[in-house]
Design an enzyme around this catalytic site. Structure first.
Site, PDB file in Angstrom:
ATOM      1  N   GLU A  45       0.845  -1.200   0.000  1.00 13.69           N
ATOM      2  CA  GLU A  45       0.000   0.000   0.000  1.00 13.69           C
ATOM      3  C   GLU A  45       0.873   1.240   0.000  1.00 13.69           C
ATOM      4  O   GLU A  45       1.773   1.370   0.833  1.00 13.69           O
ATOM      5  CB  GLU A  45      -0.885  -0.015   1.241  1.00 13.69           C
ATOM      6  CG  GLU A  45      -2.256  -0.583   0.947  1.00 13.69           C
ATOM      7  CD  GLU A  45      -3.239  -0.151   2.020  1.00 13.69           C
ATOM      8  OE1 GLU A  45      -3.796   0.958   1.907  1.00 13.69           O
ATOM      9  OE2 GLU A  45      -3.384  -0.926   2.987  1.00 13.69           O
ATOM     10  N   ASP A  66       8.983   5.787  -7.306  1.00 19.30           N
ATOM     11  CA  ASP A  66       7.633   6.300  -7.124  1.00 19.30           C
ATOM     12  C   ASP A  66       7.576   7.585  -7.909  1.00 19.30           C
ATOM     13  O   ASP A  66       8.451   8.446  -7.793  1.00 19.30           O
ATOM     14  CB  ASP A  66       7.292   6.532  -5.646  1.00 19.30           C
ATOM     15  CG  ASP A  66       5.774   6.623  -5.472  1.00 19.30           C
ATOM     16  OD1 ASP A  66       5.068   5.677  -5.896  1.00 19.30           O
ATOM     17  OD2 ASP A  66       5.282   7.637  -4.945  1.00 19.30           O
TER      18      ASP A  66
HETATM   19  O1  Y43 Z   1       7.011   8.297 -17.389  1.00 18.90           O
HETATM   20  C1  Y43 Z   1       5.799   8.421 -17.142  1.00 18.90           C
HETATM   21  N1  Y43 Z   1       4.917   8.662 -18.126  1.00 18.90           N
HETATM   22  C2  Y43 Z   1       3.600   8.764 -17.902  1.00 18.90           C
HETATM   23  N2  Y43 Z   1       3.041   8.612 -16.691  1.00 18.90           N
HETATM   24  C3  Y43 Z   1       3.893   8.387 -15.672  1.00 18.90           C
HETATM   25  C4  Y43 Z   1       5.269   8.293 -15.847  1.00 18.90           C
HETATM   26  N3  Y43 Z   1       5.857   8.072 -14.659  1.00 18.90           N
HETATM   27  C5  Y43 Z   1       4.864   8.032 -13.777  1.00 18.90           C
HETATM   28  N4  Y43 Z   1       3.675   8.216 -14.388  1.00 18.90           N
HETATM   29  C6  Y43 Z   1       2.347   8.178 -13.781  1.00 18.90           C
HETATM   30  C7  Y43 Z   1       1.746   6.823 -14.022  1.00 18.90           C
HETATM   31  C8  Y43 Z   1       1.058   6.513 -12.739  1.00 18.90           C
HETATM   32  O2  Y43 Z   1      -0.241   7.087 -12.786  1.00 18.90           O
HETATM   33  C9  Y43 Z   1       1.874   7.268 -11.698  1.00 18.90           C
HETATM   34  C10 Y43 Z   1       2.963   6.402 -11.117  1.00 18.90           C
HETATM   35  O3  Y43 Z   1       2.500   5.763  -9.968  1.00 18.90           O
HETATM   36  P1  Y43 Z   1       3.473   4.753  -9.202  1.00 18.90           P
HETATM   37  O4  Y43 Z   1       2.791   4.287  -8.004  1.00 18.90           O
HETATM   38  O5  Y43 Z   1       4.815   5.368  -9.071  1.00 18.90           O
HETATM   39  O6  Y43 Z   1       3.674   3.585 -10.259  1.00 18.90           O
HETATM   40  P2  Y43 Z   1       2.788   2.318 -10.612  1.00 18.90           P
HETATM   41  O7  Y43 Z   1       1.675   2.198  -9.604  1.00 18.90           O
HETATM   42  O8  Y43 Z   1       2.426   2.403 -12.046  1.00 18.90           O
HETATM   43  O9  Y43 Z   1       3.795   1.122 -10.439  1.00 18.90           O
HETATM   44  P3  Y43 Z   1       4.547   0.661  -9.080  1.00 18.90           P
HETATM   45  O10 Y43 Z   1       4.030   1.487  -7.946  1.00 18.90           O
HETATM   46  O11 Y43 Z   1       4.253  -0.773  -8.944  1.00 18.90           O
HETATM   47  O12 Y43 Z   1       5.996   0.917  -9.378  1.00 18.90           O
HETATM   48  O13 Y43 Z   1       2.465   8.348 -12.390  1.00 18.90           O
HETATM   49 MG    MG Z   2       2.087   2.386  -7.562  1.00 16.58          MG
END
Ligand code: Y43
Ligand code: MG
Length: 347
Positions: free
Chosen positions: A191, A220
């Site tokens: 979370e 993040d």
């Molecule tokens: O280069 C990018 N180009 C477009 N959008 C992006 C980028 N980098 C972050 N974002 C957006 C996507 C998501 O809405 C949020 C990240 O959220 P974040 O929680 O860090 O990533 P996530 O949930 O997709 O994967 P995880 O947490 O498993 O690494 O910001």
């Molecule tokens: Mg995430």
């Protein structure tokens, strides 16, 4: 009003000021003694060593030479206080004119891999990346030996986002690091309860290190929109709803900004990277990267992920989703954060 910049040949009295300039520009390296580099150039095509002078002050330098096959340029430096005034361009033009006068058919230069700012500068001047690997062998040791290449090492990536994996893997592969996804070790969901990107990245990295027993990297990231007071920010992934799709998030963002003129649509991507050597690491490495742009009024492009289709990058005159992966990965918030992280890693 400062006088116009003059470009002239280097003279030995310039050495102190030139070395100070190189240091200010981050061009010196422990294994290149700048005094000896200057002495070498004065012994070889000394007229290709140029300085830029303004109000009797050295504000730029460039070393150019012709080896009988190619022209080469080294030590291009422009006073950081005079950025964006065409000084680098002027020095490169002088260097090109010099090697052309010797008959060189092509100018070559080498860039450190993480120097994305310089890469964009040279590309604006018409330089293109050659598909070559650059090799070198030191014949004379000036100072401390160059740092050894890092050992091949496996890290676990604390992410469920395959697109992030691809981007981070491409950034790390040249340094000999391989990434494995945390899902290989656990399907627990972490979370993201932190108020900041750093806290969330730490939560994800710590979990991944714990379940894998490997050093862990987490990203993040999110989008901060000025007109929305920085929202969606750390909540970017769950802006429209818990586990929202990218499409739903993009739609909500377009709605929130409906009717706002271009000048009020500025935004930036943020990436915070955390590297833990192990789950109890008391000294995590932390790096942040930012990518400024603005939010479009309709989606453009099909590459990338997340908010890429709505994120317009003025310098490149395209949305992030219209950039080839390789280009996005040189200029994005994540690329910038990774370069900063890599600089913190022990050699
Ligand atoms: O280069 C990018 N180009 C477009 N959008 C992006 C980028 N980098 C972050 N974002 C957006 C996507 C998501 O809405 C949020 C990240 O959220 P974040 O929680 O860090 O990533 P996530 O949930 O997709 O994967 P995880 O947490 O498993 O690494 O910001
Ligand atoms: Mg995430």
């Amino acid at each position: 009003m400062p006088e116009a910049v003059q470009i002239r040949r280097f003279v030995p009295d310039d050495a102190g000021a030139v070395i100070a300039l190189w240091q200010a520009c981050g061009l010196t390296r422990p294994w290149n003694d700048p005094q000896r580099d200057i002495a070498r150039k004065l012994a070889q095509q000394a007229e290709g060593f140029l300085v830029a002078v303004q109000d009797a002050r050295i504000v730029g330098s460039v070393m150019a030479g012709y080896d009988g096959h190619r022209g080469w340029v080294n030590y291009l430096a422009a006073d950081p206080a005079l950025r964006h005034q065409g000084l680098g361009r002027q020095l490169m033009a002088a260097a090109e004119a010099y090697v052309a006068s010797l008959g060189a058919p092509k100018m070559n230069l080498q860039l450190r891999e993480d120097n994305t700012g310089a890469a964009l500068f040279y590309e604006r001047l018409g330089y293109r990346r050659d598909a070559v690997l650059s090799y070198g062998k030191r014949l004379v040791l000036d100072g401390a030996a160059p740092p050894p290449a890092p050992l091949a090492q496996t890290l676990v990536l604390a992410s469920r986002n395959q697109k992030k994996l691809a981007e981070l893997q491409a950034l790390l592969a040249p340094r000999g690091y391989a990434l494995r996804l945390v899902s290989e070790f656990s399907d627990e969901d972490v979370e993201e309860t932190g108020e900041s990107f750093i806290e969330n990245a730490l939560l994800k990295a710590r979990h991944a290190a714990r379940v894998s027993g490997l050093p862990a990297l987490a990203d993040d990231s999110g989008l901060e929109v000025a007109a929305l007071g920085g929202a969606p920010g750390v909540r970017s992934a769950r802006y429209a709803a818990e586990r929202a799709s990218d499409a739903a998030n993009n739609e909500k963002l377009l709605h929130a900004l409906a009717g706002l003129p271009e000048a009020q649509r500025s935004a930036r991507f943020v990436s915070v990277l955390v590297l833990l050597r192990h789950a109890q690491d008391p000294v995590p490495l932390i790096a942040q990267g930012f990518w400024p742009g603005r939010i479009l009024e309709a989606a453009q492009g099909a590459n990338g992920f997340g908010y890429d289709p709505l994120f317009y990058v003025p310098e490149l005159a395209r949305s992030a989703a219209e950039l080839p992966a390789e280009l996005k990965n040189r200029v994005s918030h994540r690329a910038r954060a990774m370069h900063s992280l890599l600089r913190q890693l022990p050699a």
